[in-house]
Design a protein around this motif. Structure first.
Motif, short mmCIF file in Angstrom:
data_model
loop_
_atom_site.label_atom_id
_atom_site.label_comp_id
_atom_site.label_asym_id
_atom_site.label_seq_id
_atom_site.Cartn_x
_atom_site.Cartn_y
_atom_site.Cartn_z
N PHE A 295 -7.33 23.73 35.91
CA PHE A 295 -7.38 25.09 35.79
C PHE A 295 -8.35 26.05 36.51
CE2 PHE A 295 -5.22 22.85 32.19
CZ PHE A 295 -3.99 23.47 32.63
N ARG A 339 -13.26 30.16 27.85
CA ARG A 339 -12.07 30.56 28.46
C ARG A 339 -11.13 30.00 27.39
NH1 ARG A 339 -10.16 31.90 33.27
NH2 ARG A 339 -8.26 32.72 32.01
N LEU A 341 -7.61 28.37 26.13
CA LEU A 341 -6.39 27.72 26.56
C LEU A 341 -5.42 27.74 25.34
CD1 LEU A 341 -7.90 24.40 28.06
CD2 LEU A 341 -7.69 26.77 29.30
N ASP A 359 -6.45 37.60 27.79
CA ASP A 359 -6.76 36.42 28.71
C ASP A 359 -6.64 35.10 28.26
OD1 ASP A 359 -8.03 35.87 31.11
OD2 ASP A 359 -9.72 36.32 30.87
N TYR A 360 -6.02 34.56 28.73
CA TYR A 360 -6.00 33.17 28.27
C TYR A 360 -5.02 32.21 29.50
CZ TYR A 360 -0.90 34.05 26.94
OH TYR A 360 0.40 34.31 26.80
N ILE A 361 -4.98 30.99 29.33
CA ILE A 361 -4.41 30.06 30.28
C ILE A 361 -3.43 29.46 29.44
CG2 ILE A 361 -4.62 28.04 31.68
CD1 ILE A 361 -7.28 28.80 32.32
N ASP A 362 -2.30 29.35 29.84
CA ASP A 362 -1.15 28.53 29.17
C ASP A 362 -0.80 27.48 29.51
OD1 ASP A 362 1.35 27.53 28.01
OD2 ASP A 362 2.38 29.37 28.38
N VAL A 363 -1.29 26.28 28.71
CA VAL A 363 -1.39 24.93 29.14
C VAL A 363 -0.09 24.00 28.58
CG1 VAL A 363 -3.97 24.94 29.25
CG2 VAL A 363 -3.07 24.20 27.14
#
Length: 477
Positions: A295, A339, A341, A359-363
């Protein structure tokens, strides 16, 4: 397929298959064998819930939104006998009378009768992770260890997937879950390794060996017979059938060994080796590097993983975690950048509605959830058993539970929430305060006592022990 139903399908311009499970799969395969599959418009379910949104390139849709189209076409009810009457009633209530129902028993007899003409392959192992959810869970770690030990390439390793995955090693063949090829692999594999229940319609044959590598580990949510009054009949019958087929169950703790005996309709052997997926916590640095690289997260940046469980209603209002405020609170507390997730439960296909510009990361597409846990510095969940797995990292767990009373009505818990060592919050404001006041030493002591009380078996060698058992009892390696 009965001749009368086959003739009706030949005479229909459009066919809708009511069902999205094994019976629907096999009925579709029968249509394909007779050149009629192109007439299937969609698969229909009463509620989409945790069902996949697509099968065989066709949409899976809910009855209410499709009722108008169903009245103008042939509807074939392809479900287990336990729910057939319920489905037929729902169709009539929607003024749909042009339906025919499959005799599931005869359909299965014919289907498996053909497949069982092929011999069991003594070197074939078929793996499944949560009904095709990718390369992860206990099955992955068993597969990895088998590949390591199979230096002569004697084994034929097969993985069932809902779509082909790039991350699965080339050494492992992939087969689409529910396809005709899948059922052929199922019927001819010497060993099955699965971590969820197989459907009631799955039939194990003589010469096959079934490792039930269950996905549970936590003494949190009540399951199986302990919530029998809240489970549908088709699940209960399927669970009993699955336990009856299993040759061994894997256990990670004294708690789970006792739970299997009491509530899983199972009285066979239990391998008290720990859980293969927990082996990753004895190599957390390796998992951390993989996740950071995947990521594009710098090594100096902390990871907070938000991974709530699903709701029986599949509502999403409870997932209103404020990403920005939570990340800022963590940064102020731990004096480093973070960060976020976000990972959804495997049966929850609906997106979460966070604040605008969150603000995030789709995992959700990351196959191995255990690696995400091993890489995270902080876990935020609600009632998910992943809190227990994450406890092996000895890192902070925060429980964001804004609907605990409603959830109690759905599942209830083995251990009351206030008896767990994790930090709880019922609102975003409470969560910020909980992070600000987090006492690491107090948390560590409570966590250690709790984990010790469960009688855990894990030592980082569970995969090795399971593979050694298979080598001694089943496989020629």
């Amino acid at each position: 397929m009965a001749d009368g139903l086959l003739d009706a399908c030949r005479n229909a311009d459009t066919i809708y298959i009511y069902g999205a499970g094994t019976i629907a799969d096999i009925f579709y395969i029968n249509l394909k064998q007779n050149g009629l599959h192109n007439r299937v418009g969609a698969f229909i379910v009463t509620k989409l819930g945790g069902n996949v949104s697509e099968k065989f390139g066709r949409k899976v849709a809910e009855l209410p939104q499709m009722a108008g189209k169903l009245r103008k076409a042939l509807v074939v009810v392809a479900v287990q006998r336990f729910i057939r009457q319920e489905v037929e009633t729902a169709l009539r209530e929607n003024n749909i009378t042009n339906y025919r129902s499959v005799d599931s028993g005869k359909l299965l007899d014919r289907f498996y009768g053909v497949l069982y003409q092929e011999p069991v392959c003594g070197n074939k192992v078929l793996f499944q992770n949560q009904s095709g959810m990718g390369y992860g869970g206990n099955p992955k770690y068993i597969a990895e260890k088998l590949m390591e030990r199979d230096t002569q390439g004697r084994l034929d390793l097969v993985w069932a997937v809902t779509r082909y995955r790039e991350k699965i090693p080339e050494r492992i063949r992939q087969v689409l879950y529910g396809s005709e090829e899948y059922y052929r692999e199922l019927a001819t594999a010497r060993v099955w390794v699965d971590n969820s229940r197989k459907a009631y319609s799955v039939r194990k044959r003589e010469g096959q060996f079934y490792v039930q590598a269950w996905h549970g580990a936590a003494p949190i949510k009540k399951v199986e017979a302990d919530v029998e009054d809240r489970l549908p009949a088709y699940y209960i019958e399927g669970a009993k059938n699955d336990s009856g087929m299993a040759d061994v169950f894997l256990s990670g703790s004294r708690f789970y060994t006792e739970l299997y005996r009491r509530s899983f309709w199972y009285d066979g052997p239990i391998l008290e080796y720990g859980l293969p997926r927990h082996d990753v916590f004895w190599d957390m640095e390796g998992a951390r590097r993989k996740v950071h690289d995947r990521f594009g997260i710098g090594e100096e940046i902390g990871i907070v993983l938000y991974a709530p469980t699903f709701r029986e209603s599949y509502d999403t209002e409870c997932y209103d975690l404020h990403i920005g405020r939570t990340v800022r609170a963590l940064e102020q507390k731990f004096h480093r950048p973070f960060r976020m997730l976000v990972g959804r439960h495997p049966v929850n296909y609906r997106a979460y509605a966070f604040e605008k510009d969150a603000d995030y990361i789709d995992v959700g597409d990351y196959d191995d959830f255990q690696e995400l846990l091993a890489a995270a510095d902080v876990l935020i969940t609600d009632y998910s058993g992943c809190m227990y797995d994450f406890s092996y990292t000895k890192r902070p767990v925060f429980l964001y539970q804004r609907d605990v009373d409603a959830y109690l009505q759905d599942r209830n818990f083995y251990i009351p929430m206030d008896k767990l060592p994790y930090v709880r919050a019922a609102s975003n404001g409470e969560l910020e305060k909980a992070i600000e006041g987090f006492d690491g030493e107090r948390y560590a002591a409570a966590l250690e006592g709790f984990m010790r009380s469960q009688g855990n078996y894990d030592t980082g060698e569970a995969s090795e022990k399971v593979v050694q058992y298979l080598r001694e009892k089943v496989l020629d390696l």
